[in-house]
Design an enzyme around this catalytic site. Structure first.
Site, mmCIF file in Angstrom:
data_model
loop_
_atom_site.group_PDB
_atom_site.id
_atom_site.type_symbol
_atom_site.label_atom_id
_atom_site.label_comp_id
_atom_site.label_asym_id
_atom_site.label_seq_id
_atom_site.Cartn_x
_atom_site.Cartn_y
_atom_site.Cartn_z
ATOM 1 N N LYS A 77 0.790 -0.926 0.000
ATOM 2 C CA LYS A 77 -0.087 -0.049 0.102
ATOM 3 C C LYS A 77 0.769 1.260 -0.083
ATOM 4 C CE LYS A 77 -4.025 2.015 2.530
ATOM 5 N NZ LYS A 77 -5.031 1.803 3.859
ATOM 6 N N SER A 152 -9.791 2.012 2.901
ATOM 7 C CA SER A 152 -8.890 2.516 2.355
ATOM 8 C C SER A 152 -7.788 1.869 1.610
ATOM 9 C CB SER A 152 -7.965 3.709 3.005
ATOM 10 O OG SER A 152 -6.972 2.987 4.039
ATOM 11 N N SER A 176 -10.095 -0.174 7.324
ATOM 12 C CA SER A 176 -9.339 -0.153 5.840
ATOM 13 C C SER A 176 -8.816 -1.350 5.305
ATOM 14 C CB SER A 176 -8.419 0.695 5.906
ATOM 15 O OG SER A 176 -9.062 2.084 5.758
#
Lengths: 484, 92
Positions: A77, A152, A176
């Site tokens: 990420k 997210s 997330s």
């Protein structure tokens, strides 16, 4: 097709010499070339660097080395520092930032032999539930490209579900990791706060953030957690608990394990398909010998309000560092303050601005006690709810999300509606628990559904054991989307 | 946008367009109305939780150790000169 393999399948084939890490890595790179134009999971990747790491892993294996992730391609990420690679947090404000060091989790992946490659898409600064808040355009759900992948860590979930990598690291502040895992049909594990070092994870809300894996099955989640967990002197909030053998926890036996169903989670707005899939999953665990009982978490209805005060307050302090002086983009101004304002006005997206302003407001003189201090007290009540419940049960089960993936654009104009979709995931972070989302079915329209299990602080072994036992009895986790 | 929110915008040092100010102002108003539900609860005597894990005063030895080089620490800055960060003029 090596890119479709799990970590355990790939490491077996690598150990037996059936496959090289170069072939596996090339297979992921080819897959990205084939499908990522549609999905937008990857913000950037460096094929040459990835293949060089793969060759080094192959050479180490030939030299007799064996490590848990030797030669396994893992996508990161865009909020985790990887030395010498760009780091943007899917924001314009970081400009052409290039990490001068590795995050602790990156170091640990490297020590375990992983091929650390590719930065995956996310909501800007991990603020969002749909990956629509990325400055680099939304990622798309591989099961239906008109739908959001969740957020997210949406890019991580898409990359895993679409077989563009073998596994990925994400971060979870209010859901997330678990929410996008549920909406894309993969496994997402949020470790207990303090279990995994946050050093080198760009801070959103420091008392809530935690790094964790998104994987194709529960065994892989256990493997990844075993690699990234542990004490780190560079993170003072990291808890020096010994790291157990998580793979050994996967006994397949849930007899006598007590699972609680919170009566307050029977809220309006749960999609009937989500509800029945969750009930069927709990029934399966019960069939295997788990004991199921109703529990109460009386302060559930206050969790979202508490979260959006605490998380935004912490974010407003953490994101003060993006001021156009020490790193990132700058928009010039006649004075330092004008330069700060112009830089932050142009560099941050709208959701990030909204949260910084809200966080600044709740911390500001005259409002601190009414909002921030009160929210911290309610956080105590929410945490006590869970600690009380965990005197009666070992795990808590619920849907991960109230609905399957929604359409891109559906909630962008209504941030409060977007926040309310975090109802089942948010308390876990406030209370410092661990949680996992595993695939538990599909909607009639073919979208994945997720079962969430929550565990006690440092209760990952029980969590993984139950998730694994469920997975053994079902084949949801083996389903793959057809793309294009 | 409400005056108290405008003050927060100023403290946060974020330049907003007129259009953003209108939209964010009404959205933030809605969110603040929603979080007011915490006032339903009696929190008298409840200790605040800043942190879910009860750790206090985690210290290490104060010893010199290797850190980022000056060059590496400066390399992402938008404007530097002679190894220093450059900002707009502060004193007229």
């Amino acid at each position: 097709m090596p890119h479709t393999l799990t970590i355990s399948q790939l490491t077996d084939k690598l150990a037996q010499g059936e496959l090289s890490s170069r072939e596996a890595t090339q297979s992921c790179l080819d897959r990205i070339d084939a499908v990522d134009g549609q999905l937008n999971a990857f913000l950037s990747h460096d094929p040459e660097d990835a293949l060089a790491q793969a060759d080094a892993a192959d050479a180490a294996r030939t030299g007799g080395k064996s490590k848990p992730l030797l030669g396994v391609p893992i996508a990161m990420k865009d909020v985790i520092a990887v030395n010498g690679h760009p780091l943007n947090c899917a924001s314009k404000i970081l400009g052409d930032f290039n990490s001068p060091y590795d995050a602790t989790v990156t170091e640990k992946l490297r020590e375990a032999g992983a091929v650390v490659f590719g930065r995956v898409n996310m909501d800007e600064f991990a603020m969002g539930s749909s990956t629509e808040n990325s400055a680099f355009g939304p990622a798309r759900n591989p099961w239906d490209s008109d739908c959001i992948p969740g957020g997210s860590s949406g890019g991580s979930a898409v990359a895993v579900a679409a077989d563009e990598c073998i596994a990925s690291l994400g971060s979870d502040t209010g859901g997330s990791i678990r929410q996008p895992a549920a909406l894309c049909g993969c496994v997402g594990l949020k470790p207990t706060y303090g279990r995994v070092s946050r050093y080198g994870l760009v801070a959103f809300a420091s008392s809530l953030d935690q790094v964790g894996p998104l994987t194709k099955d529960v065994r892989d989640a256990a493997t990844m957690l075993g690699v990234i967990a542990g004490e780190d002197k560079r993170d003072s909030t990291n808890v020096p608990e010994p790291v157990p053998d998580y793979i050994a926890a996967l006994t397949g036996d849930v007899k006598g394990l007590k699972i609680g169903l919170p009566k307050e989670y029977q809220v309006d707005g749960i999609d009937p398909e989500v509800k029945s899939a969750t009930e069927a999953a709990v029934a399966e665990l019960e069939k295997q010998g788990a004991e199921v009982k109703e529990i109460s978490l009386p302060h559930t209805q206050y969790a979202i309000a508490t979260y959006y005060i605490i998380a935004t307050a912490e974010a407003s302090a953490n994101l003060a560092r993006f001021e156009g002086v020490r790193y990132g983009a700058r928009v010039d101004g006649a004075s330092p303050e004008k330069m700060n304002r112009a830089t932050r006005g142009a560099g941050f997206g709208e959701e990030v601005k909204r949260r910084i302003i809200l966080g600044t407001y709740v911390l500001s003189s005259g409002y601190y006690d009414a909002y921030y201090l009160r929210a911290q007290k309610v956080r105590t009540l929410i945490r006590q709810d869970f600690l009380n419940a965990f005197k009666e049960v070992d795990l808590i089960a619920s849907p991960t999300t109230p609905t399957p993936a929604f359409k891109i654009g559906e909630k962008v104009d209504d941030p409060l509606q977007m926040y309310l979709s975090d109802i089942f995931t948010i308390s876990c972070n406030l209370a410092g628990l661990c949680g996992i989302s595993i695939p538990c079915g599909f909607s009639v329209s073919g979208l994945p559904l997720g079962l969430q299990l929550l565990g006690k602080p440092f209760g990952e072994p029980d969590l993984l054991r139950a998730a694994h036992a469920y997975e053994q009895a079902t084949d949801w986790h083996t389903k793959r989307p057809e793309i294009g | 946008m409400r005056e108290d929110l405008q003050h927060a915008v100023k403290l946060a040092r974020i330049e907003l367009s007129a259009e953003e100010e209108g939209r964010l102002g009404s959205q933030l108003g809605d969110i603040l109305k929603y979080v007011d539900k915490l006032n339903e609860l009696d929190v008298e005597g409840v200790e605040p939780t800043a942190h879910a894990v009860p750790l206090t005063n985690v210290l290490r030895e104060d010893e010199p150790r290797e850190s980022l080089s000056h060059e590496a620490a400066m390399r992402n800055a938008p404007k530097t000169s002679n190894g220093l960060f450059i900002v707009p003029k502060i004193v007229e």
